[in-house]
Design a protein around this motif. Structure first.
Motif, PDB file in Angstrom:
ATOM      1  N   ALA A  18       0.849  -1.199   0.000  1.00  0.00           N
ATOM      2  CA  ALA A  18       0.000   0.000   0.000  1.00  0.00           C
ATOM      3  C   ALA A  18       0.883   1.247   0.000  1.00  0.00           C
ATOM      4  O   ALA A  18       2.028   1.201   0.453  1.00  0.00           O
ATOM      5  N   PRO A  19       0.343   2.368  -0.480  1.00  0.00           N
ATOM      6  CA  PRO A  19       1.132   3.605  -0.514  1.00  0.00           C
ATOM      7  C   PRO A  19       1.257   4.267   0.861  1.00  0.00           C
ATOM      8  O   PRO A  19       1.973   5.247   1.010  1.00  0.00           O
TER       9      PRO A  19
ATOM     10  N   LEU B 108      -6.326  -1.406   9.210  1.00  0.00           N
ATOM     11  CA  LEU B 108      -6.364  -2.796   8.769  1.00  0.00           C
ATOM     12  C   LEU B 108      -5.529  -3.668   9.708  1.00  0.00           C
ATOM     13  O   LEU B 108      -5.957  -4.759  10.090  1.00  0.00           O
ATOM     14  N   ILE B 109      -4.364  -3.187  10.081  1.00  0.00           N
ATOM     15  CA  ILE B 109      -3.493  -3.934  10.993  1.00  0.00           C
ATOM     16  C   ILE B 109      -4.224  -4.183  12.312  1.00  0.00           C
ATOM     17  O   ILE B 109      -4.228  -5.304  12.831  1.00  0.00           O
ATOM     18  N   GLU B 110      -4.856  -3.157  12.855  1.00  0.00           N
ATOM     19  CA  GLU B 110      -5.584  -3.300  14.123  1.00  0.00           C
ATOM     20  C   GLU B 110      -6.768  -4.249  13.992  1.00  0.00           C
ATOM     21  O   GLU B 110      -7.015  -5.072  14.877  1.00  0.00           O
ATOM     22  N   LEU B 111      -7.509  -4.141  12.898  1.00  0.00           N
ATOM     23  CA  LEU B 111      -8.658  -5.018  12.683  1.00  0.00           C
ATOM     24  C   LEU B 111      -8.225  -6.474  12.636  1.00  0.00           C
ATOM     25  O   LEU B 111      -8.787  -7.335  13.328  1.00  0.00           O
ATOM     26  N   LEU B 112      -7.225  -6.764  11.817  1.00  0.00           N
ATOM     27  CA  LEU B 112      -6.795  -8.148  11.674  1.00  0.00           C
ATOM     28  C   LEU B 112      -6.131  -8.666  12.947  1.00  0.00           C
ATOM     29  O   LEU B 112      -6.262  -9.840  13.287  1.00  0.00           O
ATOM     30  N   LYS B 113      -5.465  -7.797  13.675  1.00  0.00           N
ATOM     31  CA  LYS B 113      -4.898  -8.189  14.973  1.00  0.00           C
ATOM     32  C   LYS B 113      -6.015  -8.635  15.911  1.00  0.00           C
ATOM     33  O   LYS B 113      -5.890  -9.640  16.607  1.00  0.00           O
ATOM     34  N   SER B 114      -7.144  -7.912  15.888  1.00  0.00           N
ATOM     35  CA  SER B 114      -8.274  -8.271  16.760  1.00  0.00           C
ATOM     36  C   SER B 114      -8.900  -9.606  16.352  1.00  0.00           C
ATOM     37  O   SER B 114      -9.610 -10.221  17.139  1.00  0.00           O
ATOM     38  N   GLU B 115      -8.608 -10.049  15.127  1.00  0.00           N
ATOM     39  CA  GLU B 115      -9.117 -11.333  14.635  1.00  0.00           C
ATOM     40  C   GLU B 115      -8.084 -12.453  14.776  1.00  0.00           C
ATOM     41  O   GLU B 115      -8.280 -13.549  14.266  1.00  0.00           O
ATOM     42  N   GLY B 116      -6.972 -12.159  15.434  1.00  0.00           N
ATOM     43  CA  GLY B 116      -5.970 -13.186  15.701  1.00  0.00           C
ATOM     44  C   GLY B 116      -4.822 -13.267  14.721  1.00  0.00           C
ATOM     45  O   GLY B 116      -4.038 -14.212  14.763  1.00  0.00           O
ATOM     46  N   PHE B 117      -4.689 -12.270  13.854  1.00  0.00           N
ATOM     47  CA  PHE B 117      -3.598 -12.275  12.884  1.00  0.00           C
ATOM     48  C   PHE B 117      -2.361 -11.600  13.465  1.00  0.00           C
ATOM     49  O   PHE B 117      -2.461 -10.628  14.210  1.00  0.00           O
ATOM     50  N   GLU B 118      -1.220 -12.119  13.069  1.00  0.00           N
ATOM     51  CA  GLU B 118       0.066 -11.495  13.349  1.00  0.00           C
ATOM     52  C   GLU B 118       0.401 -10.630  12.148  1.00  0.00           C
ATOM     53  O   GLU B 118      -0.127 -10.843  11.056  1.00  0.00           O
ATOM     54  N   SER B 119       1.306  -9.686  12.343  1.00  0.00           N
ATOM     55  CA  SER B 119       1.727  -8.862  11.211  1.00  0.00           C
ATOM     56  C   SER B 119       3.164  -8.405  11.391  1.00  0.00           C
ATOM     57  O   SER B 119       3.682  -8.364  12.506  1.00  0.00           O
ATOM     58  N   SER B 120       3.771  -8.097  10.284  1.00  0.00           N
ATOM     59  CA  SER B 120       5.071  -7.434  10.266  1.00  0.00           C
ATOM     60  C   SER B 120       5.022  -6.465   9.095  1.00  0.00           C
ATOM     61  O   SER B 120       4.250  -6.651   8.162  1.00  0.00           O
ATOM     62  N   MET B 121       5.818  -5.423   9.172  1.00  0.00           N
ATOM     63  CA  MET B 121       5.752  -4.413   8.122  1.00  0.00           C
ATOM     64  C   MET B 121       7.119  -3.852   7.832  1.00  0.00           C
ATOM     65  O   MET B 121       8.002  -3.900   8.682  1.00  0.00           O
ATOM     66  N   GLU B 122       7.267  -3.355   6.627  1.00  0.00           N
ATOM     67  CA  GLU B 122       8.502  -2.673   6.260  1.00  0.00           C
ATOM     68  C   GLU B 122       8.211  -1.615   5.207  1.00  0.00           C
ATOM     69  O   GLU B 122       7.307  -1.764   4.386  1.00  0.00           O
ATOM     70  N   ARG B 123       8.966  -0.550   5.286  1.00  0.00           N
ATOM     71  CA  ARG B 123       8.874   0.516   4.291  1.00  0.00           C
ATOM     72  C   ARG B 123       9.750   0.119   3.125  1.00  0.00           C
ATOM     73  O   ARG B 123      10.924  -0.200   3.300  1.00  0.00           O
ATOM     74  N   ARG B 124       9.201   0.124   1.939  1.00  0.00           N
ATOM     75  CA  ARG B 124       9.943  -0.271   0.745  1.00  0.00           C
ATOM     76  C   ARG B 124      10.734   0.906   0.194  1.00  0.00           C
ATOM     77  O   ARG B 124      10.444   2.058   0.503  1.00  0.00           O
TER      78      ARG B 124
ATOM     79  N   ASP C 292      10.577   2.144  -2.656  1.00  0.00           N
ATOM     80  CA  ASP C 292       9.741   3.023  -3.473  1.00  0.00           C
ATOM     81  C   ASP C 292       8.778   3.874  -2.639  1.00  0.00           C
ATOM     82  O   ASP C 292       7.950   4.594  -3.175  1.00  0.00           O
ATOM     83  N   GLY C 293       8.887   3.778  -1.310  1.00  0.00           N
ATOM     84  CA  GLY C 293       8.051   4.580  -0.419  1.00  0.00           C
ATOM     85  C   GLY C 293       6.772   3.892   0.017  1.00  0.00           C
ATOM     86  O   GLY C 293       6.104   4.359   0.928  1.00  0.00           O
ATOM     87  N   ALA C 294       6.413   2.793  -0.626  1.00  0.00           N
ATOM     88  CA  ALA C 294       5.204   2.049  -0.243  1.00  0.00           C
ATOM     89  C   ALA C 294       5.494   1.215   1.006  1.00  0.00           C
ATOM     90  O   ALA C 294       6.645   1.064   1.423  1.00  0.00           O
ATOM     91  N   TRP C 295       4.428   0.688   1.586  1.00  0.00           N
ATOM     92  CA  TRP C 295       4.545  -0.202   2.735  1.00  0.00           C
ATOM     93  C   TRP C 295       4.186  -1.620   2.313  1.00  0.00           C
ATOM     94  O   TRP C 295       3.235  -1.813   1.555  1.00  0.00           O
ATOM     95  N   ALA C 296       4.932  -2.583   2.809  1.00  0.00           N
ATOM     96  CA  ALA C 296       4.631  -4.004   2.623  1.00  0.00           C
ATOM     97  C   ALA C 296       4.287  -4.545   4.009  1.00  0.00           C
ATOM     98  O   ALA C 296       5.122  -4.510   4.921  1.00  0.00           O
ATOM     99  N   VAL C 297       3.037  -5.000   4.165  1.00  0.00           N
ATOM    100  CA  VAL C 297       2.583  -5.516   5.455  1.00  0.00           C
ATOM    101  C   VAL C 297       2.217  -6.977   5.286  1.00  0.00           C
ATOM    102  O   VAL C 297       1.362  -7.313   4.446  1.00  0.00           O
ATOM    103  N   ASN C 298       2.859  -7.826   6.058  1.00  0.00           N
ATOM    104  CA  ASN C 298       2.598  -9.257   6.041  1.00  0.00           C
ATOM    105  C   ASN C 298       1.586  -9.610   7.116  1.00  0.00           C
ATOM    106  O   ASN C 298       1.699  -9.156   8.252  1.00  0.00           O
ATOM    107  N   PHE C 299       0.607 -10.453   6.745  1.00  0.00           N
ATOM    108  CA  PHE C 299      -0.397 -10.944   7.695  1.00  0.00           C
ATOM    109  C   PHE C 299      -0.397 -12.455   7.667  1.00  0.00           C
ATOM    110  O   PHE C 299      -0.340 -13.063   6.597  1.00  0.00           O
ATOM    111  N   TRP C 300      -0.517 -13.065   8.852  1.00  0.00           N
ATOM    112  CA  TRP C 300      -0.618 -14.516   8.968  1.00  0.00           C
ATOM    113  C   TRP C 300      -1.192 -14.857  10.342  1.00  0.00           C
ATOM    114  O   TRP C 300      -1.255 -14.017  11.222  1.00  0.00           O
TER     115      TRP C 300
END
Length: 77
Positions: A42-43, A49-65, A67-75
């Motif tokens: 995402a830009p 979204l991170i908070e919503l999915l966290k409340s549903e039991g998802f883990e996440s990690s993120m990094e700034r790319r 190109d300035g966009a964000w890459a957020v992993n969910f599992w």
């Protein structure tokens, strides 16, 4: 343990055309099987979204790319 397989969903084209990407994200997240995750590109950092999915039991990690966009992993553990 963090999955080794992530499918990429780049939502930047959806946002550029004025489409809300949540339905596409939800579809990918709901289809995840054990050992798999989804990477949302995402830009901006999609904090709600991170908070919503966290409340549903998802883990996440993120990094700034480079190109300035964000890459957020969910599992789920």
């Amino acid at each position: 343990m963090k999955p080794k397989t992530f499918k990429i969903l780049d939502v930047r084209p959806l946002l550029a055309e004025g489409t809300e990407p949540f339905a596409a994200i939800r579809e990918r997240v709901d289809a995840l099987t054990p050992g798999h995750g989804v990477t949302v590109i995402a830009p901006f950092l999609p904090a709600p979204l991170i908070e919503l999915l966290k409340s549903e039991g998802f883990e996440s990690s993120m990094e700034r790319r480079a190109d300035g966009a964000w890459a957020v992993n969910f599992w789920r553990e």
